[in-house]
Motif scaffolding. Structure first.
Motif, PDB file in Angstrom:
ATOM      1  N   MET A  59      59.871  43.911  96.974  1.00 57.11           N
ATOM      2  CA  MET A  59      59.356  42.087  96.296  1.00 57.11           C
ATOM      3  C   MET A  59      59.226  41.817  98.084  1.00 57.11           C
ATOM      4  SD  MET A  59      62.267  40.376  95.409  1.00 57.11           S
ATOM      5  CE  MET A  59      64.236  40.114  95.784  1.00 57.11           C
ATOM      6  N   PHE A  60      59.672  42.158  99.252  1.00 58.79           N
ATOM      7  CA  PHE A  60      58.846  41.509  99.455  1.00 58.79           C
ATOM      8  C   PHE A  60      58.418  42.142 101.394  1.00 58.79           C
ATOM      9  CE2 PHE A  60      63.745  39.895  99.358  1.00 58.79           C
ATOM     10  CZ  PHE A  60      63.175  38.129  98.720  1.00 58.79           C
ATOM     11  N   SER A  61      58.369  43.627 100.845  1.00 59.25           N
ATOM     12  CA  SER A  61      57.064  43.889 101.358  1.00 59.25           C
ATOM     13  C   SER A  61      55.492  43.178 101.329  1.00 59.25           C
ATOM     14  CB  SER A  61      56.730  45.191 100.729  1.00 59.25           C
ATOM     15  OG  SER A  61      55.868  46.276 101.463  1.00 59.25           O
ATOM     16  N   PRO A  62      55.536  43.023 103.212  1.00 59.75           N
ATOM     17  CA  PRO A  62      53.631  42.315 102.553  1.00 59.75           C
ATOM     18  C   PRO A  62      52.158  43.843 102.554  1.00 59.75           C
ATOM     19  CG  PRO A  62      54.606  43.104 104.981  1.00 59.75           C
ATOM     20  CD  PRO A  62      55.749  43.269 104.187  1.00 59.75           C
ATOM     21  N   TRP A  63      53.353  44.773 102.805  1.00 61.79           N
ATOM     22  CA  TRP A  63      52.270  46.332 102.290  1.00 61.79           C
ATOM     23  C   TRP A  63      51.701  45.832 101.185  1.00 61.79           C
ATOM     24  CZ3 TRP A  63      50.437  47.762 107.095  1.00 61.79           C
ATOM     25  CH2 TRP A  63      51.589  47.703 108.408  1.00 61.79           C
TER      26      TRP A  63
ATOM     27  N   PRO B 118      67.178  36.033  81.851  1.00 60.41           N
ATOM     28  CA  PRO B 118      66.106  35.544  82.009  1.00 60.41           C
ATOM     29  C   PRO B 118      66.129  34.287  82.701  1.00 60.41           C
ATOM     30  CG  PRO B 118      66.350  34.915  79.711  1.00 60.41           C
ATOM     31  CD  PRO B 118      67.891  35.385  80.021  1.00 60.41           C
ATOM     32  N   LEU B 119      65.319  34.202  84.087  1.00 60.52           N
ATOM     33  CA  LEU B 119      64.891  33.004  85.125  1.00 60.52           C
ATOM     34  C   LEU B 119      64.141  31.740  85.166  1.00 60.52           C
ATOM     35  CD1 LEU B 119      65.835  35.837  88.481  1.00 60.52           C
ATOM     36  CD2 LEU B 119      67.415  34.046  87.046  1.00 60.52           C
TER      37      LEU B 119
ATOM     38  N   ALA C   2      59.847  36.607  82.328  1.00 62.28           N
ATOM     39  CA  ALA C   2      58.842  37.071  82.849  1.00 62.28           C
ATOM     40  C   ALA C   2      59.290  37.699  84.660  1.00 62.28           C
ATOM     41  CB  ALA C   2      58.074  36.402  83.649  1.00 62.28           C
ATOM     42  N   HIS C   3      60.562  37.005  84.751  1.00 62.03           N
ATOM     43  CA  HIS C   3      62.130  37.493  85.269  1.00 62.03           C
ATOM     44  C   HIS C   3      63.599  37.502  84.828  1.00 62.03           C
ATOM     45  CE1 HIS C   3      58.801  36.472  89.092  1.00 62.03           C
ATOM     46  NE2 HIS C   3      58.621  35.603  88.030  1.00 62.03           N
ATOM     47  N   VAL C   4      63.530  38.149  85.235  1.00 59.21           N
ATOM     48  CA  VAL C   4      65.478  38.950  85.444  1.00 59.21           C
ATOM     49  C   VAL C   4      66.099  38.845  85.745  1.00 59.21           C
ATOM     50  CG1 VAL C   4      66.598  39.768  83.314  1.00 59.21           C
ATOM     51  CG2 VAL C   4      64.196  38.824  82.392  1.00 59.21           C
TER      52      VAL C   4
ATOM     53  N   ASN D  76      67.567  42.589  89.689  1.00 60.32           N
ATOM     54  CA  ASN D  76      66.704  41.537  89.578  1.00 60.32           C
ATOM     55  C   ASN D  76      65.032  41.985  88.950  1.00 60.32           C
ATOM     56  OD1 ASN D  76      67.815  39.261  90.959  1.00 60.32           O
ATOM     57  ND2 ASN D  76      66.995  38.322  89.996  1.00 60.32           N
ATOM     58  N   PHE D  77      64.659  41.782  87.941  1.00 60.88           N
ATOM     59  CA  PHE D  77      63.309  42.398  87.420  1.00 60.88           C
ATOM     60  C   PHE D  77      62.220  41.426  87.731  1.00 60.88           C
ATOM     61  CE2 PHE D  77      66.824  44.706  86.155  1.00 60.88           C
ATOM     62  CZ  PHE D  77      66.837  46.189  86.077  1.00 60.88           C
ATOM     63  N   GLY D  78      60.918  41.259  87.388  1.00 62.12           N
ATOM     64  CA  GLY D  78      59.524  40.949  87.689  1.00 62.12           C
ATOM     65  C   GLY D  78      58.843  41.063  87.306  1.00 62.12           C
ATOM     66  N   LEU D  79      58.049  40.486  86.216  1.00 61.57           N
ATOM     67  CA  LEU D  79      56.090  40.705  86.362  1.00 61.57           C
ATOM     68  C   LEU D  79      56.218  40.226  86.875  1.00 61.57           C
ATOM     69  CD1 LEU D  79      56.806  41.112  82.203  1.00 61.57           C
ATOM     70  CD2 LEU D  79      56.983  42.494  83.927  1.00 61.57           C
ATOM     71  N   ARG D  80      55.961  38.986  88.092  1.00 66.24           N
ATOM     72  CA  ARG D  80      55.246  38.394  88.684  1.00 66.24           C
ATOM     73  C   ARG D  80      55.786  38.407  89.442  1.00 66.24           C
ATOM     74  NH1 ARG D  80      54.391  35.433  83.637  1.00 66.24           N
ATOM     75  NH2 ARG D  80      55.903  33.721  84.484  1.00 66.24           N
TER      76      ARG D  80
END
Length: 275
Positions: free
Chosen positions: A1-5, A95-96, A101-103, A133-137
């Motif tokens: 999730m932190f990859s700029p690529w 759920p966050l 969308a974030h869990v 952590n899981f996320g759709l966005r």
């Protein structure tokens, strides 16, 4: 999730941007996070393999075989094995965001860990932890700031605190206690207590008894948008120590920061497995 690529790719194909991130601390500590292409990914129900490193679940423990190269400025190989053995696996999911969308999934907040890496001082046993952590966005699309802390409690349990500022103006504030048998319960939240800012001036705070002054015991990872450290605080009148992180997603969202991160997270598009 932190990859700029992955961000520069338009976030269209996550399986073409896979990483196994490794960080060690103290003298000779290294950081490794290589963004690899689709050819480096193999996975089954019990194995997750990225290039030369992999994670295997045998039904009882998670074996992490590592063969990575340190990122600049501290180059060097990180080679060896880590084994995480849960005391129990929980069924907890948090759920966050309101739409789920974030869990946050704390699989095994109470675990044993065995570290056997090929460097002096990198062989030890202790108290471990396993979550995801899981996320759709993208995180920065829904959050501007968050902190998280996990503190080992007397008697073998652990307390976790999750606090976040959402983009829609609402906030997340959650505390849970986990026991070695896998049971979990929500706990009354102590007040937020301010801490000294990180070396990159990232704002930090954690939970602690009224009047307590949380402090950093050891710095672990310091970046312009993120800080991880061992932190001491006071819960129910007892001094406890754990791992704390603070994440400034306003900073992370800046396009000026992405080239800096890319220096620490190189891109390797191609990989060929030997078997």
């Amino acid at each position: 999730m932190f990859s700029p690529w992955y961000r520069w790719s338009g976030r269209r194909d996550p399986e073409n941007h896979v990483c196994i991130n490794v960080a060690t601390y103290g003298p000779g500590g290294r950081f490794a996070m290589t963004d690899r292409g689709r050819s480096a990914l193999r996975q089954t129900g019990t194995r997750f393999e990225v290039g030369p490193s992999r994670l295997d679940w045998d039904g009882r423990s998670l074996r992490i075989a590592i063969d990575e190269r340190g990122a600049p400025p501290l180059f060097g190989r990180i080679l060896g094995e880590i084994r995480v053995t849960p005391a129990a696996v929980t069924d907890v999911e948090l759920p966050l965001t309101a739409d789920g969308a974030h869990v946050w999934r704390p699989f095994a907040p109470v675990s044993g860990i065995e570290v056997d890496l090929d460097a002096p001082g990198w062989r030890w046993r202790g108290h471990g932890y396993l979550d995801a952590n899981f996320g759709l966005r993208a995180l920065e699309a829904d959050f501007s700031y968050w902190t998280w802390g996990r503190y080992a409690l007397p008697g073998g349990g652990t307390a976790c605190f999750y606090d976040a500022d959402r983009r829609d103006g609402t906030g997340l504030a959650h505390g849970a206690r986990f026991l070695p048998d896998g049971s979990a319960e929500e706990i009354a939240l102590p007040p937020r207590r301010p801490m000294a800012r990180s070396l990159w001036r990232v704002r930090r705070e954690t939970r602690g008894d009224e009047g307590s002054r949380p402090r950093q015991v050891r710095g672990m990872l310091d970046a312009p948008f993120y800080a991880r450290a061992m932190v001491e605080t006071v819960l129910d009148g007892q001094s406890v120590t754990g791992v704390h992180e603070a994440l400034d997603l306003d900073r992370f969202a800046s396009p000026l920061l992405k080239p800096m991160i890319a220096l620490r997270v190189p891109r390797r598009r191609r990989w060929r497995f030997g078997d």
